[in-house]
Design a protein around this motif. Structure first.
Motif, PDB file in Angstrom:
ATOM      1  N   TRP A   1       0.802  -1.328   0.005  1.00 15.77           N
ATOM      2  CA  TRP A   1       0.131   0.070   0.033  1.00 15.77           C
ATOM      3  C   TRP A   1       0.909   1.248  -0.016  1.00 15.77           C
ATOM      4  CZ3 TRP A   1      -1.156   4.322   3.101  1.00 15.77           C
ATOM      5  CH2 TRP A   1      -2.468   4.956   2.997  1.00 15.77           C
ATOM      6  N   ALA A   2       0.370   2.292  -0.470  1.00 13.26           N
ATOM      7  CA  ALA A   2       1.036   3.622  -0.457  1.00 13.26           C
ATOM      8  C   ALA A   2      -0.040   4.788  -0.028  1.00 13.26           C
ATOM      9  CB  ALA A   2       1.912   3.728  -1.579  1.00 13.26           C
ATOM     10  N   TYR A   3       0.649   5.899   0.580  1.00  9.66           N
ATOM     11  CA  TYR A   3      -0.110   6.867   0.825  1.00  9.66           C
ATOM     12  C   TYR A   3      -0.759   7.821  -0.476  1.00  9.66           C
ATOM     13  CZ  TYR A   3      -1.835  11.469   1.905  1.00  9.66           C
ATOM     14  OH  TYR A   3      -2.713  12.545   2.273  1.00  9.66           O
ATOM     15  N   SER A   4      -1.952   8.079  -0.532  1.00 11.08           N
ATOM     16  CA  SER A   4      -2.335   8.948  -1.567  1.00 11.08           C
ATOM     17  C   SER A   4      -3.346   9.980  -0.952  1.00 11.08           C
ATOM     18  CB  SER A   4      -3.117   8.086  -2.591  1.00 11.08           C
ATOM     19  OG  SER A   4      -4.009   8.945  -3.489  1.00 11.08           O
ATOM     20  N   PRO A   5      -3.240  11.164  -1.520  1.00 14.27           N
ATOM     21  CA  PRO A   5      -4.489  12.056  -1.316  1.00 14.27           C
ATOM     22  C   PRO A   5      -5.694  12.033  -1.400  1.00 14.27           C
ATOM     23  CG  PRO A   5      -2.918  13.089  -2.642  1.00 14.27           C
ATOM     24  CD  PRO A   5      -2.252  11.762  -2.495  1.00 14.27           C
ATOM     25  N   SER A   6      -5.955  11.032  -2.240  1.00 15.34           N
ATOM     26  CA  SER A   6      -7.486  10.717  -2.609  1.00 15.34           C
ATOM     27  C   SER A   6      -7.756   9.409  -2.158  1.00 15.34           C
ATOM     28  CB  SER A   6      -7.619  10.710  -4.383  1.00 15.34           C
ATOM     29  OG  SER A   6      -6.757   9.601  -4.763  1.00 15.34           O
ATOM     30  N   TYR A   7      -8.753   9.248  -1.897  1.00 17.80           N
ATOM     31  CA  TYR A   7      -9.324   7.868  -1.302  1.00 17.80           C
ATOM     32  C   TYR A   7     -10.057   7.084  -2.448  1.00 17.80           C
ATOM     33  CZ  TYR A   7     -14.475   8.361  -1.386  1.00 17.80           C
ATOM     34  OH  TYR A   7     -15.778   8.573  -2.040  1.00 17.80           O
ATOM     35  N   GLY A   8     -10.443   5.903  -2.234  1.00 22.15           N
ATOM     36  CA  GLY A   8     -11.364   5.183  -2.995  1.00 22.15           C
ATOM     37  C   GLY A   8     -10.712   4.467  -4.458  1.00 22.15           C
ATOM     38  N   LYS A   9      -9.197   4.342  -4.348  1.00 24.41           N
ATOM     39  CA  LYS A   9      -8.750   3.837  -5.372  1.00 24.41           C
ATOM     40  C   LYS A   9      -9.125   2.133  -5.378  1.00 24.41           C
ATOM     41  CE  LYS A   9      -4.954   6.968  -5.914  1.00 24.41           C
ATOM     42  NZ  LYS A   9      -5.034   7.618  -7.239  1.00 24.41           N
TER      43      LYS A   9
ATOM     44  N   LEU B   1      -9.393  -1.865  -5.443  1.00 23.90           N
ATOM     45  CA  LEU B   1      -8.253  -2.877  -5.041  1.00 23.90           C
ATOM     46  C   LEU B   1      -8.059  -3.687  -6.110  1.00 23.90           C
ATOM     47  CD1 LEU B   1     -11.038  -2.511  -2.395  1.00 23.90           C
ATOM     48  CD2 LEU B   1      -9.202  -3.767  -1.304  1.00 23.90           C
ATOM     49  N   SER B   2      -8.553  -3.911  -7.080  1.00 24.64           N
ATOM     50  CA  SER B   2      -8.277  -4.919  -8.264  1.00 24.64           C
ATOM     51  C   SER B   2      -6.792  -5.094  -8.580  1.00 24.64           C
ATOM     52  CB  SER B   2      -9.094  -4.496  -9.538  1.00 24.64           C
ATOM     53  OG  SER B   2      -9.025  -3.084  -9.775  1.00 24.64           O
ATOM     54  N   VAL B   3      -5.847  -3.936  -8.631  1.00 27.18           N
ATOM     55  CA  VAL B   3      -4.475  -4.030  -8.745  1.00 27.18           C
ATOM     56  C   VAL B   3      -3.903  -4.759  -7.674  1.00 27.18           C
ATOM     57  CG1 VAL B   3      -2.406  -2.870  -8.897  1.00 27.18           C
ATOM     58  CG2 VAL B   3      -4.423  -1.971 -10.394  1.00 27.18           C
ATOM     59  N   PRO B   4      -3.895  -4.471  -6.537  1.00 26.52           N
ATOM     60  CA  PRO B   4      -3.142  -5.274  -5.410  1.00 26.52           C
ATOM     61  C   PRO B   4      -3.662  -6.747  -5.422  1.00 26.52           C
ATOM     62  CG  PRO B   4      -4.313  -3.917  -4.366  1.00 26.52           C
ATOM     63  CD  PRO B   4      -4.287  -3.178  -5.807  1.00 26.52           C
ATOM     64  N   GLN B   5      -5.253  -7.106  -5.555  1.00 24.67           N
ATOM     65  CA  GLN B   5      -5.665  -8.160  -5.656  1.00 24.67           C
ATOM     66  C   GLN B   5      -5.176  -9.117  -7.017  1.00 24.67           C
ATOM     67  OE1 GLN B   5      -9.702  -7.318  -3.190  1.00 24.67           O
ATOM     68  NE2 GLN B   5      -9.967  -7.296  -5.503  1.00 24.67           N
ATOM     69  N   GLY B   6      -5.290  -8.262  -8.067  1.00 31.04           N
ATOM     70  CA  GLY B   6      -4.828  -9.054  -9.378  1.00 31.04           C
ATOM     71  C   GLY B   6      -3.444  -9.435  -9.396  1.00 31.04           C
ATOM     72  N   VAL B   7      -2.553  -8.661  -8.519  1.00 33.75           N
ATOM     73  CA  VAL B   7      -1.111  -8.741  -8.470  1.00 33.75           C
ATOM     74  C   VAL B   7      -0.804 -10.146  -7.595  1.00 33.75           C
ATOM     75  CG1 VAL B   7       0.990  -8.232  -7.533  1.00 33.75           C
ATOM     76  CG2 VAL B   7      -0.302  -6.539  -9.268  1.00 33.75           C
ATOM     77  N   ILE B   8      -1.646 -10.140  -6.242  1.00 39.66           N
ATOM     78  CA  ILE B   8      -1.216 -11.337  -5.605  1.00 39.66           C
ATOM     79  C   ILE B   8      -1.991 -12.528  -6.107  1.00 39.66           C
ATOM     80  CG2 ILE B   8      -0.992  -9.956  -3.563  1.00 39.66           C
ATOM     81  CD1 ILE B   8      -3.651 -10.897  -2.666  1.00 39.66           C
TER      82      ILE B   8
ATOM     83  N   ALA C   1      -8.127   1.711  -1.177  1.00 38.37           N
ATOM     84  CA  ALA C   1      -9.174   1.905  -0.043  1.00 38.37           C
ATOM     85  C   ALA C   1      -9.266   0.389   0.384  1.00 38.37           C
ATOM     86  CB  ALA C   1     -10.495   2.459  -0.585  1.00 38.37           C
ATOM     87  N   PRO C   2      -9.728   0.499   1.821  1.00 40.07           N
ATOM     88  CA  PRO C   2     -10.030  -0.749   2.636  1.00 40.07           C
ATOM     89  C   PRO C   2     -11.118  -1.466   1.821  1.00 40.07           C
ATOM     90  CG  PRO C   2      -9.855   1.061   3.800  1.00 40.07           C
ATOM     91  CD  PRO C   2      -9.824   1.708   2.616  1.00 40.07           C
ATOM     92  N   PHE C   3     -11.024  -2.633   1.673  1.00 43.40           N
ATOM     93  CA  PHE C   3     -12.170  -3.562   1.221  1.00 43.40           C
ATOM     94  C   PHE C   3     -13.539  -3.222   2.128  1.00 43.40           C
ATOM     95  CE2 PHE C   3     -14.673  -6.634  -0.382  1.00 43.40           C
ATOM     96  CZ  PHE C   3     -15.023  -7.576   0.529  1.00 43.40           C
TER      97      PHE C   3
END
Lengths: 398, 398, 398
Positions: free
Chosen positions: B195-203, B205-212, B273-275
């Motif tokens: 995870w990394a900090y971002s000033p916007s929320y709601g990005k 989860l499909s990328v971290p999920q797709g990667v793992i 964003a948290p699931f």
């Protein structure tokens, strides 16, 4: 067919090798031969289309359109040009936002260009921004190509910036060449590029600037007329002066519409906002000062309204050479009693020139296609010969 | 040419017959050979394009794009892929509305598909909705085809859903394969999906999920790192665990960015964003509770702000294997001092990896085209041989 | 292949030479042979596509789409038709503005048409405006072609106007021809074109008008049913009456939905707004009277609500011939308990006819393509023979 072959032969005598893999930003960055090459290719493409010969040189590939303000006609011209050559248009809708930070421009330019052969950009709303932006995009994709990020080097076509409007002015000039029967017949003709009243403010300066930057290469007597305070970019006036030094003809200025129309062979009355006001507007937008913008708008409309007599009326036209000067406009025009109460041109004048005005506009898709063609094709003569040889029908209906 | 023939021969040794007339939803629904087939076809298409050989397999036909949220890059990637194969993109603009009642989805899906060969859908904004919607569309067109309503069975490509982002992650993996010189060289490499900090929320989860869900098939040491509370979908973690059981390597989790970066060969720091929060957001949208959404947003931004130290800085990179781990991002990244004050990655780190980042992105159009190709073509080897035989030029300029 | 050759032979026996270079506005402006030609060409195009034979007759060229109100399905149908023939769609986004002054329509029409072979227009929102506008556009491009402004004469296809909806109704009729196994089998069939309740107001009259204007040519017993006050355009009722005088069959009217459904072989229950109310709405829009429009809307919704019993229920269907009348709808329908609480049709009825309804819709792209084909191709038989001879694959995958 004879006509096409002659045009191709003529193209073969020009030196335009530097156009290959290069962008088309400002007409005054191109040599005389390079401009002639654009005209030749535009005429060849049109002649081939009239003979129902396909001019597709791409089996696949994208032409990216990047419009930073709304434009129906230029969109259609660009799409027509791409379609003629076989490129599919993909539009990048960025909105009207100001140029983003450097890195974002470089990234966006590459992200959209993986399969882009050509990028057409229109960015004319903010003085000092549009041309700069286009150059930034060009640098970005050149670097991308050099780094192996992009397989091809997308070439850019300027669909209007804050400085020049090459596709429009080249179409205007090709129209003049056809109308007067040849480049030589333009020598000594008087062309009046004049301001005209419009009920709307903020029209771009790129047309008058593009016209004086281009027509002064043709040995014409070019006169730029506008009320005091409606000056165009000084740098472009310098280009015009340098042109007439080299090519003959003249470049003069006046604050009298009558004086400009006096004995003119060609008139181009069109509204624009003062360069200084457009610079101010750019700053206000950058600051997000909407009250300031409203105030500026009010100011400009009031100033415009002092010059309602700057209209291309029948009386004005009567002052021209035999009263029969060719009337030009990039369209759409503000026509008195048709699109507005008081405008750039009287209804009867506009009506009389409607057909040549439409024909003037009809050169633009071919000019754009020619600019694209010359930027992508290393050997245009061989390519045209091959297209004639293949003789694929554009329309295969019997 | 030798290279292309070798790639085609390699493709011929794989078993991927079930991809024909099938959709591509989640990478973990595909076998190893099927994923390898996508990589092979992507490489073949690219090599052929580099050799100026046309890869058009459609003389006409539509590729429908259905984007339920805005996306420039994916739109361009999908359009590029369609154009490469000869499909014309037709966009269905539904707005951001939630999935409509069952019957309307079935009807819409068929109404747009009469001449559609492929449908690309992006629907990632609402947990539990996107993937479900895509499956509904697929069922609808399969039924339409079986009933004789549709002449062809349009196949679907997942351009990002709430669960997986296959086109992105497959592009990421192909990039790794090329970067490290082969699939075998990935074995034992440590990949930190953090995870990394971002000033916007709601990005999404499909990328971290797709990667793992994907990288754990390659024998790599995959570590998922995020602050407490930022968990991804538990079901996908189960997929990751099952993958390493079968393929070797490992899948671990940590709440320490440092621990993840320690000795890593590849790092992928990206905000999400948290699931649980995204699930809550879906419900609030369904109820039309805009106050609740604003409150949730505020809450999420405040929570994010507690973890500004989750930034990919030079210090973090220095912890990696010889300080030279490959930095990955799906772009656009929130770059500290460039696109925001504090972001996912430091400017100097991002700049250093700019070129490989752009190249990472450049695989996506080919991955999408490969997924489409394998879903429509029964015998890809024979089809590629025929394309080589025909040797039609993509660009016919001389 | 035999089937295709028979269809082409059938086409060759018809007289439709006046369709070449002509527009398609209203079905009642076309002769019987001309309508049969559209059906034949639609069937040929479909059969060729089913045999994977390419029907591209354009190597380049644009199909302009001009939609004056939103429409997903018609956009897709038009785009599918253009794609089938090789034209690229370029959309003119004019917004919902009323028809502009004469000169501007002529100018716009020419400015978009330099490389346009076909223009598809949908303008059905304002009584007395749409059809008029299309004719204006047609005159403009005809003049442009005659003046040498345009190299080709773009032909127009009416994608729905205030008077007729030819592409829809021709698709409906071709569906009936296929469903009942031939034109002769339609003779004597009872077709009930009835109003139906809808929770929304302002649905166009062009479908009921188009249906009574077309189906009355087939020797059918056509009955138009609606509550008092929901009359359609009187001129179209005159067309219907004249048709049955010439072709046999009958055209009657009733204010009873039951009476219309009684013994019907085909039912077409669909909502529309009263002609008189739509005229009023046009005037209010022209005056910019938004309060008046709101009041009219309220009034119309209240009036509609008095007729909730005008629903195609199972009870209504039971009244038809053996209770098995073919249910038609142009889609999307307002389905009770699915898309609304009370609507045009009951869920179970709609569900039972879902497959033929989707098939009914599937004829539209081919009808549009056929109209375009016949307007551009002078010798369709020779053109189809050449396409069969060339035998280019639409999809070249092996």
């Amino acid at each position: 067919m004879e006509k096409i072959k002659n045009l191709i032969a003529g193209l073969g005598e020009l030196n335009f090798e530097n156009m290959y893999n290069d962008d088309f930003f400002l007409t005054w960055d191109k040599t005389d031969d390079e401009l002639k090459a654009v005209f030749a290719v535009a005429d060849i493409l049109r002649a081939m289309r009239e003979e129902n010969i396909s001019t597709k040189i791409f089996d696949s590939g994208l032409g990216i359109s990047l419009f930073r303000d709304n434009s129906t006609r230029t969109r259609f011209s660009f799409a027509s040009a791409c379609n003629l050559l076989g490129l599919e248009v993909q539009d990048l809708d960025e909105g009207k936002s100001q140029v983003a930070h450097g890195e974002t421009v470089r990234e966006t330019a590459n992200m959209i260009s993986f399969m882009a052969d050509v990028i057409g950009i229109r960015d004319d709303m903010f003085i000092g921004k549009g041309h700069t932006y286009m150059q930034e995009v060009s640098k970005a994709v050149q670097a991308g190509h050099a780094e192996g990020v992009l397989e091809q080097r997308p070439t850019l076509v300027n669909l209007q910036c804050d400085i020049d409007h090459p596709t429009q002015c080249m179409a205007d000039l090709l129209h003049l060449v056809h109308y007067f029967g040849g480049v030589e017949n333009l020598k000594g003709k008087k062309l009046a590029m004049t301001w005209a009243y419009s009920p709307s403010y903020g029209k771009p300066l790129s047309v008058p600037q593009g016209v004086i930057g281009l027509m002064t290469r043709m040995g014409m007597e070019v006169i730029l007329a506008h009320p005091e305070g409606y000056d165009v970019l000084p740098e472009v006036e310098e280009v015009a002066k340098a042109n007439v030094e080299k090519n003959g003809g003249s470049f003069t200025k006046t604050n009298s519409m009558k004086e400009a129309f006096e004995g003119a062979d060609i008139v181009y009355p069109k509204s624009w906002a003062p360069f200084a006001a457009m610079e101010k507007r750019t700053d206000l937008y950058a600051q997000g000062d909407s009250d300031g913008i409203k105030a500026l708008e009010k100011e400009l409309l009031e100033e415009n309204a002092k010059h309602k007599d700057w209209e291309c009326t029948e009386e004005m036209m009567a002052l021209t050479n035999e009263g029969k000067a060719l009337y030009l406009h990039c369209l759409p025009a503000d026509i008195t009693d048709v699109s507005c109460t008081a405008g750039e041109v009287a209804k009867t004048v506009f009506d009389r020139y409607r057909e040549p005005l439409y024909k003037q506009a009809g050169f633009k898709p071919y000019i754009i296609a020619a600019m694209m063609f010359l930027s992508k094709v290393k050997d245009p003569v061989a390519t045209f010969d091959a297209l004639l040889e293949a003789d694929k029908k554009r329309f295969a209906g019997k």
